[in-house]
Each structure stands twice: as C-alpha cells, then as structure tokens.
Design a protein around this motif. Structure first.
Motif, PDB file in Angstrom:
ATOM      1  N   SER A 149       0.798  -1.573   0.366  1.00  0.00           N
ATOM      2  CA  SER A 149       0.069  -0.058  -0.181  1.00  0.00           C
ATOM      3  C   SER A 149       0.608   1.399   0.057  1.00  0.00           C
ATOM      4  O   SER A 149       0.584   2.541  -0.586  1.00  0.00           O
ATOM      5  N   TYR A 202       2.749   1.744  -3.715  1.00  0.00           N
ATOM      6  CA  TYR A 202       2.211   1.326  -4.802  1.00  0.00           C
ATOM      7  C   TYR A 202       1.172   2.223  -4.600  1.00  0.00           C
ATOM      8  O   TYR A 202      -0.053   2.666  -5.975  1.00  0.00           O
ATOM      9  N   CYS A 203       1.085   2.855  -4.024  1.00  0.00           N
ATOM     10  CA  CYS A 203      -0.240   4.103  -3.733  1.00  0.00           C
ATOM     11  C   CYS A 203       0.012   5.035  -4.833  1.00  0.00           C
ATOM     12  O   CYS A 203      -0.789   6.225  -4.739  1.00  0.00           O
ATOM     13  N   GLN A 214       0.825   5.234  -7.694  1.00  0.00           N
ATOM     14  CA  GLN A 214       0.218   4.914  -9.117  1.00  0.00           C
ATOM     15  C   GLN A 214      -1.065   4.966  -9.656  1.00  0.00           C
ATOM     16  O   GLN A 214      -0.852   5.920 -11.046  1.00  0.00           O
ATOM     17  N   PRO A 215      -1.740   5.318  -9.378  1.00  0.00           N
ATOM     18  CA  PRO A 215      -3.392   5.837  -9.960  1.00  0.00           C
ATOM     19  C   PRO A 215      -2.723   7.405 -10.304  1.00  0.00           C
ATOM     20  O   PRO A 215      -3.553   7.481 -10.132  1.00  0.00           O
ATOM     21  N   ARG A 264      -3.993   1.839  -4.467  1.00  0.00           N
ATOM     22  CA  ARG A 264      -4.394   2.041  -4.719  1.00  0.00           C
ATOM     23  C   ARG A 264      -5.545   3.117  -5.089  1.00  0.00           C
ATOM     24  O   ARG A 264      -6.666   4.307  -5.584  1.00  0.00           O
ATOM     25  N   THR A 296      -6.325   6.572  -2.564  1.00  0.00           N
ATOM     26  CA  THR A 296      -5.959   7.250  -3.262  1.00  0.00           C
ATOM     27  C   THR A 296      -5.939   8.152  -4.248  1.00  0.00           C
ATOM     28  O   THR A 296      -6.455   8.910  -4.631  1.00  0.00           O
ATOM     29  N   GLY A 297      -6.900   7.223  -5.025  1.00  0.00           N
ATOM     30  CA  GLY A 297      -7.144   7.524  -6.315  1.00  0.00           C
ATOM     31  C   GLY A 297      -8.845   8.201  -6.086  1.00  0.00           C
ATOM     32  O   GLY A 297      -9.293   8.912  -6.732  1.00  0.00           O
ATOM     33  N   TYR A 323      -0.117  -1.977 -15.429  1.00  0.00           N
ATOM     34  CA  TYR A 323      -1.341  -1.067 -14.163  1.00  0.00           C
ATOM     35  C   TYR A 323      -0.594   0.444 -14.391  1.00  0.00           C
ATOM     36  O   TYR A 323      -1.255   1.678 -14.046  1.00  0.00           O
ATOM     37  N   ASN A 324       0.489   0.402 -14.580  1.00  0.00           N
ATOM     38  CA  ASN A 324       1.628   2.063 -14.528  1.00  0.00           C
ATOM     39  C   ASN A 324       0.611   2.499 -16.021  1.00  0.00           C
ATOM     40  O   ASN A 324       0.557   4.351 -15.786  1.00  0.00           O
ATOM     41  N   GLY A 330      -9.214   4.000 -10.304  1.00  0.00           N
ATOM     42  CA  GLY A 330      -8.925   3.829  -8.968  1.00  0.00           C
ATOM     43  C   GLY A 330      -9.397   2.283  -8.505  1.00  0.00           C
ATOM     44  O   GLY A 330      -9.087   1.260  -7.945  1.00  0.00           O
ATOM     45  N   PHE A 347      -8.272  -0.965  -9.764  1.00  0.00           N
ATOM     46  CA  PHE A 347      -7.020  -2.376  -9.111  1.00  0.00           C
ATOM     47  C   PHE A 347      -7.553  -3.085  -7.803  1.00  0.00           C
ATOM     48  O   PHE A 347      -7.108  -3.734  -7.150  1.00  0.00           O
TER      49      PHE A 347
END
Length: 426
Positions: free
Chosen positions: A58, A61-62, A64-65, A185, A188-189, A267-268, A287, A290
């Motif tokens: 978490s 990768y938070c 990424q979005p 993800r 945060t999204g 995912y990127n 988001g 994910f």
C-alpha cells in the motif's frame, strides 16, 4: 537457521591410564521448533506477515493511480511520472541486499518493524512535498527503507513455518501484498478526486503507521534464527554466490523480474489509456479498477495450497499463461474486456509470484534470507526497469506497443518456468 547445538559432556577412560579421564564435548542437536498450521502462534505469525505485506504494497504502490495527476500538476511526461514508483522499487531492490545482511545481526522482527515505520513517515512527508524533486527524494528514501521487509519476511516464513504448510503461509503473505496494493491504489485514487493527491497520500501514511504497530504486537519472535555477531562481508558474498550457482534458483529470479515487470507495466500505463477518450474515466473510477487485486488475494492463497498438493512446478507455468492471456485481451476496445484482461493478468501474476516465492524458500539449502534477497532484487528491478521502459513503448505506439513488450517478457517468463520445472524434477 537452527539454534546452536547444546553441548553435552561425556567422560572417557584412557586404556593405559585408567585414573585419567578425558572430558569431551559432543553436540546434542536441538530440534527445530516450527509453527504448525492451526496453532495460535501460527495464526498470529500469518496475520502479522499479512499486515507487513499489506503495508509494504500500500505504501509502495499508492502513487500508481496518481501518475496522470502528477503528470498534469508537475508538468512531467508519463515516463517521468512513473519515476514516483520506479525510483522506490529501484532503491528497494538494492536495499534488499543490505536488509539480508543487516537482519543476520539485528534480527528479523525488529528490522521489519523499523522499515515499516520509516516508510510510513516518508509517505507522510511526500504528502507535503513542495515540488516534484523533493517528492522523488522521499519516494526513493521510502523504497530504500522498505527493503527491510520483503526479503526478511520471506526468510522468517521459511525458517519458522512447518515446510508442509509453507506454501499456504507464503500465499497468505502474498495475499497481503495484493490487498495492500489494491487498498493503496483505491484509497488514493478516490481521495485524490474528492480532495487532492496530498490528503490521499497522508491517509495512506497514517494507515501504514497503524499497520506497523499491529505487526509489532502480533509477530512471534524467531525460534529458529540466531543473530550473527559482527559483520563478515565474505560470509554474505559466499552466501549469495552459493545461491546463484544453484541451477534452478537463477531461473526463479528471472521469473520474478519478468512477471513483476509485466504486471507493473500494465498497471502503470492502463491509467493513461483509460482517463483519455473514449473512456474518460475519473480518478475514482480508475482507482476502482485496482479492485482486481481482490482476485489476486484469492489466487495467492489458492496457488499456495495447490502448489503444496499438486506441485509448485506444475502450478507456476499455468500462472504465466493466465497472465499472458489477460494481457492479450486488454487489446480489445471494450472497457469490459479490458477490465477482464486486467483481472486475468492479476490472477496469473499472483499465482506465479506466490509459487515462485515458496520455491525459493524450499530450494535454498541455507541462508534463506540471502536467497530471498536475490529473488526480490530481481523482482523489484523488474518493476523499476520494465515499469519505466513501458513508458517509451507507450509514447511510440500507444497501448499495442505496451502489450507487445509485456507479451515478450511473459514468453521469456514461461521458458524460465519450464526450465526451472525441468531442473527441479532432477
């Protein structure tokens, strides 16, 4: 590692001088005390390691979005915005080497807790970063600190869990990774759309702090590990070289690199495709994609149990094929099919990673922390290198070029999986 053998004294009379007795010391082996499935200690350890995986992914990768948001707010390209993740995973990959060596003297549990705590603080610092460069510095530091978790967690499991249940416990740990990756993800999204990316990162940082404290209170102390006194560089180099010379292990390291590189690349850059026309997804909708990680949670757990029953070398190539099928499906124009493809990719990736992780622990004859560090070095280098290279494919020919790049990596991954199975059968 096992505890040092206790010494048991015995006396021997010399034939020529019966009045003399020679005192000898003979080692009395101490049985290893494994955590067996169903016991309270096993459950606490499994949940604690689940939490460590949750916190690691978490926190990691938070961002990424948020890459499309970073690209717009800071005026950087998609490839440059991917540095917010690639720098973290790159520094994490090399920090794993340090973590494997440090944990031999510091201990497994204390190092993991310190790493989780420090990474959570770095995420809070990112939420107030004044510019792009400062944000990248904190993300790099966060990745370096998180290096104290993955390899050490895998080593703890390999040392403390009954080998007959290692696949299941490793699958649960990987499930924690999946759940953390999804939660980071999605949270945060969603928060980024209703507030901004800064409160979103702050929320993940606070969640990371709470998770680290829970981990500290739940994880039982190591029973089959004794810290080494001092730092001997030759010992660590010899340990790493020994694993590289194991014929099957380098193939597993390659699988970690290729599988993770494929997964992160999808995912990127899927976000850049789906926020644009004709899809025009919002940050919340992006988001929610994910939540495909939920399938990864189930897949990790199921793969671990299937590997214990059917054989890990049987299950691993199946995971690679599922990931490849999912990647190909994302070429469709239908949003439903794109999401279906992402779900299949997620399932295939977590099956492959869960099984490969368990195999590293099983095939490493000793110094399992060093073997785990090599696997995770390759794993996170795959995330860092392939995750950034994918941005250049995106700029050249959009999503079709990205998919071609991923399928090439998965083809190589399948070859490595079949090769590892052949060597493992010997």
């Amino acid at each position: 590692m096992s505890r040092p053998a206790e010494q048991q004294a015995s006396t021997l009379e010399t034939p020529s001088r019966p009045e003399l007795r020679v005192i000898t010391s003979e080692p009395k082996a101490e049985a290893r005390q494994f955590l067996t499935r169903g016991t309270p200690a096993y459950k606490r350890a499994s949940f604690a390691l689940f939490l460590s995986g949750f916190a690691t992914f978490s926190l990691l990768y938070c961002v990424q979005p948020l890459m499309p948001v970073f690209s717009q707010d800071f005026g950087v390209t998609p490839a440059e915005s991917s540095l917010s993740l690639s720098l973290s995973t790159g520094f994490l990959a090399f920090a794993i080497f340090c973590a494997a060596a440090v944990s031999e003297g510091m201990g497994r549990k204390s190092l993991m807790f310190a790493s989780l705590l420090g990474a959570a603080v770095c995420t809070l610092a990112c939420s107030v970063a004044p510019n792009w460069q400062v944000l990248l510095v904190f993300r790099a530091l966060e990745g370096f600190l998180l290096g104290g978790v993955p390899a050490v967690a895998m080593a703890y499991l390999a040392e403390e869990i009954d080998p007959r249940g290692l696949g299941a416990s490793m699958g649960l740990y990987i499930a924690g990774n999946a759940f953390g990756g999804m939660a980071g993800r999605v949270v945060t999204g969603t928060l980024a759309e209703f507030f901004s990316w800064r409160p979103a990162l702050a929320a993940i940082g606070l969640l990371g702090l709470a998770t680290a404290i829970g981990f500290l209170f739940l994880l039982p102390p190591s029973r089959n590990f004794v810290p080494r006194k001092g730092f001997q560089a030759s010992f660590h180099v010899k340990a790493w070289l020994g694993h590289v010379r194991n014929p099957a292990l380098p193939l597993l390291f390659a699988i970690g690199f290729l599988a993770m590189g494929s997964f992160v690349t999808v995912y990127n850059y899927a976000g850049f495709r789906l926020v644009a026309a004709p899809y025009n997804l919002s940050q919340t909708e992006l988001g929610l994609i994910f939540t495909a990680y939920l399938f990864g949670i189930v897949a990790s757990w199921a793969a671990g149990r299937l590997g214990d029953r059917l054989g890990h070398f049987v299950v691993m190539p199946i995971g690679v094929l599922i990931a490849a099928a999912g990647t190909a499906i994302t070429l469709a124009s239908s949003l439903f099919l794109i999401i279906t493809g992402i779900v299949l990719l997620t399932i295939g990736f977590f099956v492959t990673h869960s099984v490969a992780s368990a195999l590293v622990g099983r095939l490493a004859r000793d110094t399992k922390g060093h073997a785990s560090s090599l696997y995770l070095l390759a794993y996170y280098l795959g995330s860092s290198i392939a995750g950034s290279i994918g941005g250049y494919f995106w700029l050249v020919d959009g999503w079709s070029a990205v998919v071609s790049f991923i399928l090439a990596m998965l083809a190589a991954c399948l070859v490595a999986a079949l090769g590892a199975a052949k060597l493992g059968a010997r």
